[in-house]
Every structure is written in structure tokens, then in C-alpha cells.
Motif scaffolding. Structure first.
Motif, short mmCIF file in Angstrom:
data_model
loop_
_atom_site.label_atom_id
_atom_site.label_comp_id
_atom_site.label_asym_id
_atom_site.label_seq_id
_atom_site.Cartn_x
_atom_site.Cartn_y
_atom_site.Cartn_z
N SER A 222 68.05 37.36 5.85
CA SER A 222 66.60 37.25 5.98
C SER A 222 66.04 36.12 5.11
O SER A 222 65.14 35.38 5.54
N SER B 54 61.06 44.59 4.64
CA SER B 54 59.66 44.25 4.88
C SER B 54 58.78 44.69 3.72
O SER B 54 57.83 43.98 3.34
N THR C 172 51.04 44.37 5.71
CA THR C 172 52.48 44.51 5.89
C THR C 172 52.92 45.97 5.71
O THR C 172 53.74 46.48 6.48
N THR D 135 54.62 48.06 8.67
CA THR D 135 55.95 48.62 8.42
C THR D 135 55.94 50.14 8.61
O THR D 135 56.87 50.71 9.21
N PHE E 294 61.43 40.31 10.79
CA PHE E 294 60.04 40.61 10.44
C PHE E 294 59.79 40.33 8.96
O PHE E 294 58.78 39.74 8.58
N SER E 295 60.72 40.74 8.11
CA SER E 295 60.54 40.49 6.68
C SER E 295 60.53 38.99 6.39
O SER E 295 59.75 38.51 5.55
N ILE F 233 57.10 37.62 7.32
CA ILE F 233 56.06 37.88 6.31
C ILE F 233 56.15 36.85 5.19
O ILE F 233 55.12 36.33 4.70
#
Length: 397
Positions: A49, A226, A254, A258, A298-299, A302
Motif C-alpha cells: 500500500s 485505512s 475516512t 471504513t 483504498f488506504s 487516502i
């Protein structure tokens, strides 16, 4: 049940005959070893990530997504193979534990090789770590094949198939760099084909509740990434008073998104997606690649959004927002396809996929993630008002 056993807790100094476990065994839950096994994947997922975040922030969208997809395949496939093997043959004796720890070591090696993949396109360390994991898995399948029974054909096919593909992965490192990508696709397809071939030689038993619990636990690991991104937004806000309000807003939104993803994933009874048919089990296992990869991305998205707010990314504001909304949409659509649609009424089966698609409209508004958070909360409200449609309620209706 012939050929099926439930292992009693053995003295740790001796080995247990590795025979198939009862797929209807009551009270089957994740073992401490499985939870320990998952910990190393936290490291690998986190590194992947982070590298995706760096690639996207620098504007290398295409190559970053491609590298992430390839690396995440290795992470996901090694985790999934161990999970399905464990549900069928876990003995928890000393040899089983040692081989599992060897696999964990391979994950750490793979994690160390993720950065060179993103930076230089060098797969050497990743392939080495991956092969270590898979060789340990071959040993597990060979051990299972030593027991006569209806699963023997499958266990031998798994061992042989995995062994052949690992030789090919090592050979891939000798190929010119310009053809390695195409070779990777072929070998990934070969990995996916091994269970299809093996299960047609003799089915291995899987425990639906145990499998879906394991998938749920891995989902929690990914969603935890996340929450880490949300925490990073708060930390960044404390050092950047100029963007304090925007960063705090991103952190709060967030957490909301989440939590909504968690709610959506755990709303349906996942075990009902595994009804004993091989096609349904393969669908559940394989489509989760997109669910898991989206949760991990997704993380990263962000983090990219935080960089956009503080002026540290080569992406436009719209491009940065898409790094958040696309993973959310993929996650929600994947969960809907796998587990929600067969357990939901018409309202839920309309709201969830439509909501996922509407999330993609978020980049057109000036406040990042706000529309997404509103849509996700709306989906959760609908799920609360419309509980899953079980088999009993279908018959009653």
C-alpha cells in the motif's frame, strides 16, 4: 464420514496422521497459528500500500497499479492457498507449525522485495519469497497425500501442480524484462488453474464457517490499513495548521467510510455463498482478490488525498479523488456480487450497486470524500432497515 477426521490435541512431540477434517465440525474457528500467520501479511500488505501511494503521488498511475496488482496477487494467492488447505487438513502438530512458520518467513522476504518491483521492475526478491512460501505448501500437500482416502488424488495434483509452476516462476527471472509481464500473466493463470484441476481429481473438504471467518479476518487487516491512513491525516494536520480543517475532515470521513465498508462486508451471511459446489467456492475465493486489493488500495488512496490537500502530489485534485473512490466502488460491488445479492431483497440489490457507482461521482465536487461518505452511510441505513433474506424467510415469503 469415511476418510474424515477431527484431530484431537496431540502431544507436541509426535506427528498426527494428516487426514481430511470434518467440514461440518462444530465450533470450528480460526486457530492461534492462523492468527499468527496473518500477522506477517499485515507487513506485506502495508508495504504494498505504501509503494502504491508513492507511485500514485508521483503520477505513475499505470505502472503503479500494474505493480500493485502483480505484487498483491502473490500476497493474496499465498494466503488463500494456506487458508483453504488449513480448513481441510490442519493438524496443528509440530511439523505443521514449522512448515507454516517457513511460509511466514517467505512472506517477509516477499515484503522486502516489493519496493524493487515498483522502483526498478525487479521481481527477483518477490519471486524468491513467493517460491519459499509455495515450496512449504508443497510439503504440506505431500504430507496430506500420504493418507489413503477420497482426497488423495486432489492432494497429489496440488503438490505436482504447484511444484511445476514454481519451477516456471524461477525460470521467469531468466527471461528478458520486456517479456516478463506476459509470462507473469501466463503463470498467474497457471496458479489459478491448479485448484480447478486438483479438485476434479478428488474434492477436499472445506468448512464454510471457518473459511468465511478467515476471509473476514483478512478483510479486517486490510481495513485497518485505512484507519492508519486516517491517523496519518490527523498527524499531518498537527504539523500543517494551514490545512488543519481539510485534513481533520479527511480523517473523520475516512473513519466513516471504513466503518461503512466493514458494515457492508459483514452484513450478509458469507458462509451461504459456499454451498458445496466447486464453482461457487472458486468464485468466492477468486473474486475476493478484487475485494482485498481494493481495500488495500483504498488506504493508499487516502494517503494520496492527504498529499493533494497539502500540495505534495503530481496528480490533479480530480485524479487524487479517483484513487479513493475507485477502490471503494470495486470493494462494494465485489462484496455485493459475492455475498449480498443472494441474501438481499430488491431494495438492497438496487441501492448497493447503484450506490457503489454513484461513489465515482465524488471527484466532481470540491470537498474530497464527502459525497462518498454520505452515500456509504445511506447504504448502511438501507442495510439496517432491510436485514438479510435467509432461506427460512424466503420460504415464508
Amino acid at each position: 464420514m469415511s476418510g474424515v477426521s477431527t484431530p484431537e490435541t496431540p502431544p507436541r512431540s509426535r506427528l498426527v496422521r494428516m487426514s481430511a477434517r470434518d467440514p461440518k465440525e462444530p465450533g470450528r474457528t480460526a486457530s492461534p497459528l492462523e492468527l499468527f500467520f496473518d500477522l506477517v501479511f499485515v507487513v506485506a500488505v502495508s508495504v504494498a500500500s505504501v509503494q502504491l501511494h508513492h507511485a500514485l503521488t508521483e503520477g505513475h498511475v499505470g505502472s503503479g497499479l500494474l505493480s500493485y496488482g502483480m505484487v498483491f496477487f502473490a500476497i493474496w494467492w499465498a494466503w488463500m492457498n494456506f487458508t483453504w488447505f488449513a480448513t481441510s487438513f490442519d493438524t496443528d502438530d509440530w511439523l505443521y507449525r514449522v512448515l507454516t512458520i517457513v511460509q511466514m518467513s517467505g512472506v517477509l522476504v516477499l515484503a522486502a522485495g516489493i519496493e524493487p518491483v515498483f522502483v526498478d521492475g525487479d521481481f527477483t526478491v518477490v519471486v524468491a519469497g513467493y517460491v519459499v512460501m509455495r515450496v512449504a505448501m508443497i510439503a504440506q500437500w505431500l504430507r496430506a497425500s500420504a493418507t489413503d482416502g477420497p482426497t488423495r488424488g486432489a492432494t497429489r495434483a496440488y503438490a505436482a501442480g504447484i511444484a511445476v509452476v514454481q519451477v516456471c516462476w524461477l525460470a521467469l527471472l531468466l527471461l528478458p524484462e520486456e517479456v516478463q509481464g506476459a509470462a507473469w500473466v501466463v503463470l498467474a493463470a497457471a496458479e489459478l488453474a491448479v485448484p480447478v484441476v486438483a479438485e476434479n481429481r478428488g474434492r477436499t473438504p472445506w468448512h464454510p464457517h471457518h473459511i468465511t471467518e478467515r476471509y473476514g479476518l483478512f478483510t479486517l487487516i486490510l481495513l485497518g490499513e485505512s484507519l492508519l491512513a486516517s491517523s496519518n491525516a490527523i498527524i499531518e494536520a498537527l504539523h500543517d495548521e494551514q490545512d488543519l480543517g481539510s485534513l481533520i475532515s479527511i480523517a473523520v470521513l475516512t473513519v466513516v467510510v471504513t466503518a461503512a465498508l466493514w458494515w457492508i462486508y459483514f452484513w450478509p451471511p458469507h458462509h451461504q455463498a459456499l454451498d458445496g459446489r466447486l464453482s461457487r467456492s472458486l468464485r468466492y475465493g477468486y473474486v475476493h482478490y478484487f475485494v482485498f486489493a481494493a481495500a488495500g488500495a483504498f488506504s493508499a488512496g487516502i494517503e494520496v488525498e492527504i498529499d493533494a490537500l497539502t500540495g505534495h502530489t503530481a496528480l490533479s485534485d480530480v485524479g487524487a479523488s479517483f484513487t479513493v473512490t475507485v477502490p471503494i466502488a470495486v470493494f462494494v460491488l465485489g462484496v455485493w456480487w459475492l455475498a449480498i445479492r443472494d441474501n438481499a431483497d430488491r431494495v438492497v440489490n438496487t441501492v448497493v450497486p447503484v450506490g457503489a457507482l454513484l461513489v465515482l461521482c465524488d471527484p466532481v465536487i470540491p470537498v474530497p470524500v464527502t459525497l462518498t461518505a454520505v452515500i456509504m452511510v445511506a447504504i448502511v441505513v438501507v442495510l439496517v432497515l432491510h436485514p438479510p433474506v435467509t432461506g427460512a424467510s424466503r420460504r415464508a415469503g
